[in-house]
Design a protein around this motif. Structure first.
Motif, mmCIF file in Angstrom:
data_model
loop_
_atom_site.group_PDB
_atom_site.id
_atom_site.type_symbol
_atom_site.label_atom_id
_atom_site.label_comp_id
_atom_site.label_asym_id
_atom_site.label_seq_id
_atom_site.Cartn_x
_atom_site.Cartn_y
_atom_site.Cartn_z
ATOM 1 N N TYR A 39 -5.916 8.208 9.796
ATOM 2 C CA TYR A 39 -4.536 7.739 9.678
ATOM 3 C C TYR A 39 -4.165 7.649 8.199
ATOM 4 O O TYR A 39 -4.969 7.216 7.375
ATOM 5 C CB TYR A 39 -4.378 6.356 10.307
ATOM 6 C CG TYR A 39 -4.755 6.361 11.780
ATOM 7 C CD1 TYR A 39 -3.830 6.775 12.731
ATOM 8 C CD2 TYR A 39 -6.028 5.989 12.184
ATOM 9 C CE1 TYR A 39 -4.186 6.801 14.077
ATOM 10 C CE2 TYR A 39 -6.384 6.013 13.519
ATOM 11 C CZ TYR A 39 -5.458 6.428 14.455
ATOM 12 O OH TYR A 39 -5.797 6.470 15.767
ATOM 13 N N GLY A 40 -2.980 8.052 7.938
ATOM 14 C CA GLY A 40 -2.500 7.978 6.556
ATOM 15 C C GLY A 40 -1.363 6.991 6.452
ATOM 16 O O GLY A 40 -0.502 6.922 7.320
ATOM 17 N N ILE A 41 -1.398 6.193 5.417
ATOM 18 C CA ILE A 41 -0.285 5.273 5.168
ATOM 19 C C ILE A 41 0.351 5.713 3.863
ATOM 20 O O ILE A 41 -0.324 5.764 2.824
ATOM 21 C CB ILE A 41 -0.770 3.811 5.070
ATOM 22 C CG1 ILE A 41 -1.453 3.412 6.388
ATOM 23 C CG2 ILE A 41 0.388 2.870 4.772
ATOM 24 C CD1 ILE A 41 -2.103 2.056 6.351
ATOM 25 N N ILE A 42 1.599 6.058 3.946
ATOM 26 C CA ILE A 42 2.289 6.487 2.731
ATOM 27 C C ILE A 42 3.442 5.536 2.444
ATOM 28 O O ILE A 42 3.923 4.836 3.349
ATOM 29 C CB ILE A 42 2.796 7.950 2.817
ATOM 30 C CG1 ILE A 42 3.714 8.127 4.031
ATOM 31 C CG2 ILE A 42 1.640 8.923 2.870
ATOM 32 C CD1 ILE A 42 4.393 9.494 4.079
ATOM 33 N N GLY A 43 3.827 5.533 1.230
ATOM 34 C CA GLY A 43 4.931 4.665 0.822
ATOM 35 C C GLY A 43 4.890 4.498 -0.681
ATOM 36 O O GLY A 43 3.870 4.764 -1.323
ATOM 37 N N LYS A 44 6.023 4.041 -1.210
ATOM 38 C CA LYS A 44 6.106 3.863 -2.660
ATOM 39 C C LYS A 44 5.183 2.728 -3.096
ATOM 40 O O LYS A 44 4.794 1.894 -2.267
ATOM 41 C CB LYS A 44 7.550 3.502 -3.051
ATOM 42 C CG LYS A 44 8.486 4.660 -3.094
ATOM 43 C CD LYS A 44 9.844 4.130 -3.547
ATOM 44 C CE LYS A 44 10.836 5.257 -3.716
ATOM 45 N NZ LYS A 44 12.157 4.742 -4.077
ATOM 46 N N SER A 45 4.919 2.688 -4.387
ATOM 47 C CA SER A 45 4.116 1.587 -4.923
ATOM 48 C C SER A 45 4.794 0.266 -4.613
ATOM 49 O O SER A 45 6.015 0.147 -4.759
ATOM 50 C CB SER A 45 3.966 1.731 -6.438
ATOM 51 O OG SER A 45 3.160 2.845 -6.719
ATOM 52 N N LEU A 90 -5.310 16.054 5.967
ATOM 53 C CA LEU A 90 -6.365 15.248 6.596
ATOM 54 C C LEU A 90 -5.951 14.516 7.864
ATOM 55 O O LEU A 90 -6.699 14.450 8.833
ATOM 56 C CB LEU A 90 -6.831 14.170 5.602
ATOM 57 C CG LEU A 90 -7.886 14.512 4.575
ATOM 58 C CD1 LEU A 90 -8.091 13.296 3.663
ATOM 59 C CD2 LEU A 90 -9.207 14.844 5.246
ATOM 60 N N CYS A 91 -4.742 13.970 7.817
ATOM 61 C CA CYS A 91 -4.442 12.913 8.778
ATOM 62 C C CYS A 91 -3.961 13.425 10.130
ATOM 63 O O CYS A 91 -3.273 14.424 10.245
ATOM 64 C CB CYS A 91 -3.395 11.976 8.197
ATOM 65 S SG CYS A 91 -4.014 11.131 6.758
ATOM 66 N N ASP A 92 -4.353 12.654 11.152
ATOM 67 C CA ASP A 92 -3.852 12.922 12.498
ATOM 68 C C ASP A 92 -2.521 12.223 12.698
ATOM 69 O O ASP A 92 -1.697 12.665 13.472
ATOM 70 C CB ASP A 92 -4.854 12.377 13.524
ATOM 71 C CG ASP A 92 -6.211 13.031 13.351
ATOM 72 O OD1 ASP A 92 -6.273 14.266 13.377
ATOM 73 O OD2 ASP A 92 -7.204 12.309 13.134
ATOM 74 N N ARG A 93 -2.384 11.111 12.013
ATOM 75 C CA ARG A 93 -1.130 10.371 12.157
ATOM 76 C C ARG A 93 -0.769 9.738 10.818
ATOM 77 O O ARG A 93 -1.649 9.299 10.076
ATOM 78 C CB ARG A 93 -1.290 9.290 13.223
ATOM 79 C CG ARG A 93 -0.043 8.500 13.480
ATOM 80 C CD ARG A 93 -0.177 7.627 14.674
ATOM 81 N NE ARG A 93 -0.105 8.409 15.920
ATOM 82 C CZ ARG A 93 -0.022 7.852 17.118
ATOM 83 N NH1 ARG A 93 -0.013 6.551 17.264
ATOM 84 N NH2 ARG A 93 0.053 8.601 18.205
ATOM 85 N N ILE A 94 0.525 9.705 10.576
ATOM 86 C CA ILE A 94 0.996 9.158 9.300
ATOM 87 C C ILE A 94 1.926 7.983 9.569
ATOM 88 O O ILE A 94 2.754 8.032 10.492
ATOM 89 C CB ILE A 94 1.753 10.243 8.493
ATOM 90 C CG1 ILE A 94 0.810 11.411 8.162
ATOM 91 C CG2 ILE A 94 2.335 9.664 7.205
ATOM 92 C CD1 ILE A 94 1.524 12.638 7.635
ATOM 93 N N PHE A 95 1.737 6.943 8.779
ATOM 94 C CA PHE A 95 2.629 5.784 8.837
ATOM 95 C C PHE A 95 3.393 5.726 7.523
ATOM 96 O O PHE A 95 2.781 5.766 6.455
ATOM 97 C CB PHE A 95 1.839 4.488 9.012
ATOM 98 C CG PHE A 95 1.055 4.440 10.291
ATOM 99 C CD1 PHE A 95 1.645 3.998 11.461
ATOM 100 C CD2 PHE A 95 -0.276 4.854 10.332
ATOM 101 C CE1 PHE A 95 0.924 3.960 12.635
ATOM 102 C CE2 PHE A 95 -0.989 4.818 11.496
ATOM 103 C CZ PHE A 95 -0.396 4.376 12.664
ATOM 104 N N LEU A 96 4.683 5.649 7.631
ATOM 105 C CA LEU A 96 5.503 5.593 6.417
ATOM 106 C C LEU A 96 6.018 4.160 6.239
ATOM 107 O O LEU A 96 6.755 3.634 7.084
ATOM 108 C CB LEU A 96 6.684 6.566 6.539
ATOM 109 C CG LEU A 96 7.707 6.508 5.401
ATOM 110 C CD1 LEU A 96 7.096 6.967 4.082
ATOM 111 C CD2 LEU A 96 8.924 7.376 5.733
ATOM 112 N N LEU A 97 5.569 3.559 5.157
ATOM 113 C CA LEU A 97 6.032 2.203 4.839
ATOM 114 C C LEU A 97 7.137 2.297 3.800
ATOM 115 O O LEU A 97 7.010 3.027 2.813
ATOM 116 C CB LEU A 97 4.886 1.358 4.270
ATOM 117 C CG LEU A 97 3.838 0.829 5.237
ATOM 118 C CD1 LEU A 97 2.751 0.089 4.456
ATOM 119 C CD2 LEU A 97 4.441 -0.099 6.267
ATOM 120 N N HIS A 98 8.194 1.548 4.048
ATOM 121 C CA HIS A 98 9.283 1.540 3.081
ATOM 122 C C HIS A 98 9.949 0.166 3.107
ATOM 123 O O HIS A 98 10.268 -0.354 4.174
ATOM 124 C CB HIS A 98 10.294 2.637 3.429
ATOM 125 C CG HIS A 98 11.359 2.794 2.389
ATOM 126 N ND1 HIS A 98 11.071 2.994 1.059
ATOM 127 C CD2 HIS A 98 12.719 2.799 2.486
ATOM 128 C CE1 HIS A 98 12.200 3.103 0.384
ATOM 129 N NE2 HIS A 98 13.211 2.979 1.226
#
Lengths: 545, 311
Positions: free
Chosen positions: B37-43, B205-213
């Motif tokens: 799982y990937g978690i993406i988002g700004k700093s 890499l990731c199977d699923r991505i979570f976008l935090l904002h």
């Protein structure tokens, strides 16, 4: 019921197994942490250097610096308006006592020299000091900011001056004592004369009395009637008439009359002389009469003088101490140390030991915690299923082992300048040393966790070390601080440690005699153990933010 | 967001705030087993906080984190054994050797000596650290350090591995090293959660991505979901002899073209219907007896999508 009991027993056994297992696991973790700490410390060259060489350096310096009982290289400024033999003697006495003497022409220069640090003390001698001098005074001008040095110098100089002063007093007192002895001899010699005078006086008095008595018996105041001259004259007339009747020659009668007349004249003359003698005798008798009481008075006075002189003699004889040195110092004082202080280092070793222990323990424990905090790895430590207390005890054990090794080194090096008795009592000191080390380590752990940066933590550690030193006997005696602070200072770990180690190492006290102090140390140790745990929790809460 | 399948880890309306400052707000997600799982988002969007909540280093202010259906705050510390964590910085002791670090953390997790030896051997092989057992942490290369960090996180054989910026500050070669290591770990059956700024890696890499904002979960899904759901325009770049004619024709062609420009004999076309545009271009070339010397079709990267999504 039987199966219920079995179940209960099984449960108990399971609980015991779990608790035992948990203890074993935590012991393994503890050893793991301690070994890791040592590996990191050993591999960090600077840490190893400071940890191993630091205390060695300190104790080495202490050994060199305090291996004597005297002060060295002290410069004494002296000034006098007019130096006398006495002041010169005192100065040479001080020079012989390894002091550097700096003679100054000006009083102000002498005092200012102390302020400027050109010399350590200034002595102002009064002018023309000497026996019989008007003012024999030596004024000390000292810099009280250097309290310990001032006391040490003043004590030494004071004792040297006191010796000179005593010598002078002795000399003068000896003169007085000799004069007294002389007077005693003279008085004793003159008393025998007084005795003779007294006796003579009594004898004279008796003789006067006798003379007076004898003279009083004589009555020389006679007249012709008293001598019955009329009768003689009448008889002579009768005889003359008779002879005239006998027709005797007138010549013969005339001759008889003439003889009688001459006799009468001589008798009258004699009577006159006797009368004069009587008058004189009366005068003598009167004189003798008046002389007797005078003689009696004189005799009494001579007796009084004699008794007075005898009293003086008795007084002189009754002076038990005629030794001038005993008169000068009727009470002789001598300071005897309760322990044989071979060197400063020996007497101060307990203080140094606590000082090294405190410095090393607080600094080491706080450094270990700070190193751990600055290492990113501590984050991983916290996410492992390891109790916080295991980390604290791990740091504590690491510090304790290092401190113990350092103390061994310190005591080993210290053995070169310590007396046998001090070292002999060391076994009893192990228990309080362990307590002190534990307490200081937990204080260090608290500091390490409570302060965020290593700089502030080091400052805090230094502040604690300084505060404990200031509120102890290290700089000023505890007795010199306000009484309300003295009670508080009794709980100062440094003071407690110093007291305990002095009692054990110097005075040979047993463990039973330091129970109270050890009790306080135990309480403080537990308080700071809890404090360490709480400060770690606080730190974790802080990094969570 | 609605949880679609039950996961080994679940977050139910989890919020975290420090006083008045909210760092995570009502985040819900479910992470099934054996996926990346990937978690993406700004700093500052709360990525690291989210990981810290998952490993139990932080407690949520509101909401619950479940591990296998159990509230993570209420289970014993031994459950932490199921989690491995590698933070942004290297969480090992640089003065200890690779082996000593692994042994140290293994013992802290309460693993037996023999198991630690076995596990160390496996991890050294898997993460290509064999031969460096006795090298101290500070003497390793950056890539090795990162791999050692991951090894330390895996020493207790956790079910869930949390990686916070695993490839940050690494050069492309080292990054590739670490990414292949992560793939191997997934192959070993672990659930992996990665936070990163480098979205290209997430895509790979990731199977699923979570976008935090703005402290909230804005979107989640497969990389394809992000690709298809958000990708509207495709860029076609071609080079031909008659590029000038092609460019002028494109200005009035019947297919849907967003834009076209020419630069250094290259024509770049942006379109939402790339198939039609390609057909049109090919027929134009055939008709003019032209030869297409270069042709490339590119979709916008996740980076660009991320920029757009977090505007």
């Amino acid at each position: 019921m039987r199966s219920g009991g079995k179940l209960f027993l099984n449960n108990i056994l399971v609980w015991f197994a779990l608790i035992f297992g948990s203890i074993l696991r935590n012991i393994n973790r503890l050893f793991n942490i301690v070994i890791k700490n040592f590996r990191i410390l050993i591999r960090s060259k600077s840490s190893a250097l400071i940890i191993v060489l630091g205390p060695l350096l300190i104790i080495g310096l202490i050994g060199i610096a305090f291996s004597t009982t005297t002060v060295h290289d002290v410069i004494i400024g002296v000034h006098s308006g007019e130096y006398s033999d006495l002041s010169e003697n005192i100065i040479s006495e001080l020079e012989d006592g390894n002091y550097f003497i700096k003679k100054l022409d000006d009083r102000t220069a002498c005092i200012d020299g102390v302020k400027a640090g050109d010399h350590n003390i200034c002595l102002i001698f009064s002018e023309a000091m000497g026996v019989g001098g008007e003012v024999n005074r030596i004024t000390f001008h000292v810099d009280y900011t250097r309290v310990n040095l001032v006391y040490a110098i003043m004590d030494d100089i004071g004792s040297k001056l006191a010796k000179t002063s005593d010598d002078l007093s002795l000399e003068m007192t000896q003169i007085i004592v000799d004069e007294l002895e002389n007077a005693k001899g003279v008085i004793a010699g003159k008393l025998s004369i007084l005795n003779v005078v007294s006796e003579d006086s009594l004898d004279l008095q008796e003789k006067v009395a006798t003379g007076y008595e004898n003279l009083s018996k004589y009555n020389l105041t006679k007249d012709l009637g008293d001598l019955r001259y009329n009768v003689v004259e009448g008889d002579f007339d009768s005889l003359s008439d008779y002879l005239n009747g006998q027709n005797l020659s007138t010549a013969r009668l005339d001759s008889l009359n003439t003889s009688l007349a001459e006799f009468k004249e001589n008798l009258e003359k004699h009577l006159d002389d006797t009368s004069a003698a009587s008058r004189h005798m009366d005068t003598v008798t009167e004189t003798l009469e008046s002389l007797s009481p005078s003689l009696a008075k004189n005799s009494v006075k001579v007796d009084q003088v004699k008794r007075a002189l005898e009293g003086v003699l008795l007084g002189i004889d009754s002076i038990e101490v005629k030794d001038s040195s005993e008169i000068v110092s009727p009470i002789s004082t001598s300071v005897q140390p309760v322990v044989t202080e071979d060197t400063h280092a020996n007497g101060m070793f307990p203080t140094f030991l606590v000082l090294v222990l405190m410095f090393v323990s607080i600094m080491l424990a706080s450094t270990l915690v700070l190193n751990e905090k600055s290492a990113n790895a501590h984050f991983r430590n916290f996410v492992t299923p390891t109790n916080n207390m295991v980390f604290i005890i791990g740091t504590y054990l690491t510090s304790l082992i290092i401190v113990a090794l350092q103390l061994l080194v310190v005591i080993g090096v210290g053995a070169t300048f310590l007396s046998g008795s001090t070292l002999g009592n060391m076994v009893n000191a192990i228990y309080p040393l362990f307590l002190l080390a534990s307490l200081f380590i937990f204080i260090g752990i608290c500091v390490g966790y409570l302060f965020k940066s290593s700089e502030t933590a080091m400052l805090a550690a230094l502040f604690i070390v300084s505060a404990t030193m200031f509120f102890s006997n290290m700089i000023l005696p505890i007795e010199s601080v306000p009484s309300y602070l003295q009670g508080f200072m009794g709980y100062n770990p440094f003071v407690l440690g110093e007291t305990i180690l002095k009692k054990i190492l110097l005075f040979g006290f047993g463990l039973s005699e330091i129970g109270r102090e050890c009790g306080i140390l135990w309480i403080l140790t537990i308080v700071f153990l809890i404090g360490s745990y709480l400060s770690m929790r606080l730190y974790k809460r802080g990094i969570n933010r | 967001m609605v949880m679609q399948e039950r996961g080994v880890l679940e977050l139910n309306k989890v919020s975290k705030s420090y006083g008045e400052r909210a760092v995570l707000s009502e985040v819900s997600m479910s992470l099934p087993h054996n996926k990346i799982y990937g978690i993406i988002g700004k700093s500052g969007c709360g990525k690291t906080t989210l990981l810290n909540l998952l490993i139990g280093f932080l407690q949520p202010s509101r909401g619950t984190v479940y591990y296998q259906g159990k509230d993570l705050n209420k289970v014993s510390k031994e459950v932490r054994m199921k989690f491995g964590f590698a933070s942004q910085s290297y969480s090992f002791y640089p003065k200890l050797s690779v082996k000593e670090n692994l042994q140290y953390f293994g013992k802290l997790y309460g693993i037996g000596k023999v198991d630690i030896e076995d596990r160390t051997y496996q991890l050294l092989n898997m993460l290509r650290l064999s031969g460096e057992e006795n090298t101290t942490g500070d003497n390793l290369s950056s890539g090795m350090k990162k791999r050692l960090d991951i090894a330390c996180a895996l020493i207790h054989d956790p079910e869930v591995l949390l990686l916070d910026e695993p490839t940050a500050d690494l050069d492309p070669a080292l990054r590739s090293d670490v990414l292949s290591a992560i793939k191997k770990i997934r192959a070993a059956g672990k659930t992996i959660l990665i936070t990163t700024h480098l979205l290209g890696e997430i895509e790979i890499l990731c199977d699923r991505i979570f976008l935090l904002h703005h402290q909230r979960l804005k979107d989640m899904g497969s990389p394809d979901h992000f690709d298809k759901g958000y990708t509207k325009e495709v860029k076609i770049k071609l080079k031909s002899r008659s590029y000038a004619s092609l460019y002028s024709v494109l200005q009035s062609c019947p297919v849907d073209i967003e834009s076209a420009n020419v630069e250094d004999r290259y024509v770049t076309i942006t379109t939402k219907t790339p198939e039609q545009v390609m057909q049109y271009v090919m027929s134009f070339a055939q008709k003019h007896d032209d030869k297409i010397e270069h042709l490339s079709v590119s979709r916008p990267s996740l980076d660009r999508l991320f920029m757009e999504l977090t505007k």
